[in-house]
Design a protein around this motif. Structure first.
Motif, mmCIF file in Angstrom:
data_model
loop_
_atom_site.group_PDB
_atom_site.id
_atom_site.type_symbol
_atom_site.label_atom_id
_atom_site.label_comp_id
_atom_site.label_asym_id
_atom_site.label_seq_id
_atom_site.Cartn_x
_atom_site.Cartn_y
_atom_site.Cartn_z
ATOM 1 N N GLU A 65 0.977 9.409 9.570
ATOM 2 C CA GLU A 65 0.930 8.159 8.520
ATOM 3 C C GLU A 65 0.974 8.911 7.055
ATOM 4 O O GLU A 65 0.165 9.747 6.590
ATOM 5 C CB GLU A 65 -0.104 7.442 8.473
ATOM 6 N N ARG A 66 2.151 8.514 6.430
ATOM 7 C CA ARG A 66 2.374 9.145 4.956
ATOM 8 C C ARG A 66 2.316 7.651 4.061
ATOM 9 O O ARG A 66 2.869 6.737 4.223
ATOM 10 C CB ARG A 66 3.926 9.591 4.973
ATOM 11 N N CYS A 67 1.507 7.912 3.076
ATOM 12 C CA CYS A 67 1.450 6.777 2.177
ATOM 13 C C CYS A 67 1.971 7.477 0.705
ATOM 14 O O CYS A 67 1.754 8.293 0.263
ATOM 15 C CB CYS A 67 -0.138 6.187 1.938
ATOM 16 N N GLU A 103 0.113 11.245 -2.216
ATOM 17 C CA GLU A 103 -0.641 10.659 -1.269
ATOM 18 C C GLU A 103 -1.584 9.640 -1.859
ATOM 19 O O GLU A 103 -2.149 9.927 -2.871
ATOM 20 C CB GLU A 103 -1.725 11.744 -0.627
ATOM 21 N N PRO A 106 -4.608 3.962 1.457
ATOM 22 C CA PRO A 106 -3.917 2.616 1.989
ATOM 23 C C PRO A 106 -4.592 1.208 0.944
ATOM 24 O O PRO A 106 -3.982 0.411 0.693
ATOM 25 C CB PRO A 106 -4.087 2.493 3.237
ATOM 26 N N CYS A 112 2.669 2.600 2.963
ATOM 27 C CA CYS A 112 2.489 3.213 3.975
ATOM 28 C C CYS A 112 3.392 3.347 5.022
ATOM 29 O O CYS A 112 3.604 2.253 5.339
ATOM 30 C CB CYS A 112 1.132 3.250 4.303
ATOM 31 N N ARG A 113 3.686 4.443 5.663
ATOM 32 C CA ARG A 113 4.594 4.263 6.932
ATOM 33 C C ARG A 113 4.496 5.427 7.917
ATOM 34 O O ARG A 113 3.801 6.525 7.351
ATOM 35 C CB ARG A 113 5.991 4.256 6.429
ATOM 36 N N MET A 114 4.760 5.458 9.191
ATOM 37 C CA MET A 114 4.669 6.484 10.039
ATOM 38 C C MET A 114 5.872 7.138 10.111
ATOM 39 O O MET A 114 7.042 6.612 10.121
ATOM 40 C CB MET A 114 4.298 5.854 11.429
#
Length: 165
Positions: A65-67, A103, A106, A112-114
């Protein structure tokens, strides 16, 4: 004057005359093929010309997960790229974390996405070894690097044909 033999005596004599022939047939064994020649084996050394490692490549993909903040616009960066640099850039963006995405937790309202992260692992599985023995070049795959010389098994067996020549 000759007296004729009685009939049972003649049968008995005939049976005794045939007995040696029957006994000889029973003693004869079927013809067996000649025994295979004995193999002559010895161990010797051959000179190694080269040993190249052989690797197995394994790929593993994991989702992370990257935000990022809403201010970063990756779409605008993709429009600036053309042709091959666009493809290379897309692959680089997937494999390495983007420097433009900071970063953000959330709960702070970040996007945020995978993101799939692909990793590649290489491990040695053997060595392709070229070597010379008695002036003849050979190649074998060995599980280890043999160094300057390799042990070889030398086997000499005469060729025996069915015609006997």
């Amino acid at each position: 004057m000759l007296r004729p033999f009685p009939f049972p005596t003649i049968l008995l004599l005939a049976a005794l005359a045939a007995a040696p022939a029957v006994m000889a047939q029973e003693r004869m064994l079927p013809a067996q093929p000649p025994a295979a020649p004995q193999e002559n084996v010895r161990i010797d050394y051959a000179k190694v010309l080269s040993a190249e490692p052989v690797h197995q490549t394994l790929r593993a993909t994991s989702m992370v997960e990257r935000c990022g903040s809403a201010s970063a616009t990756p779409v605008q960066q993709e429009e600036d790229r053309r042709g091959l640099s666009r493809v290379v850039g897309a692959v680089r963006d997937v494999l390495t974390p983007s420097e433009n995405i900071e970063e953000v937790a959330p709960s702070a309202g970040g996007d945020c996405r995978m993101v799939p992260i692909e990793r590649e692992f290489r491990r040695p599985i053997g060595y392709d070894v070229d070597y010379v023995y008695k002036g003849v070049k050979y190649r074998s795959r060995l599980p280890y690097d043999p160094g300057n010389r390799v042990r070889v098994r030398v086997s000499v067996t005469p060729v025996v044909s069915s015609s006997g020549q």
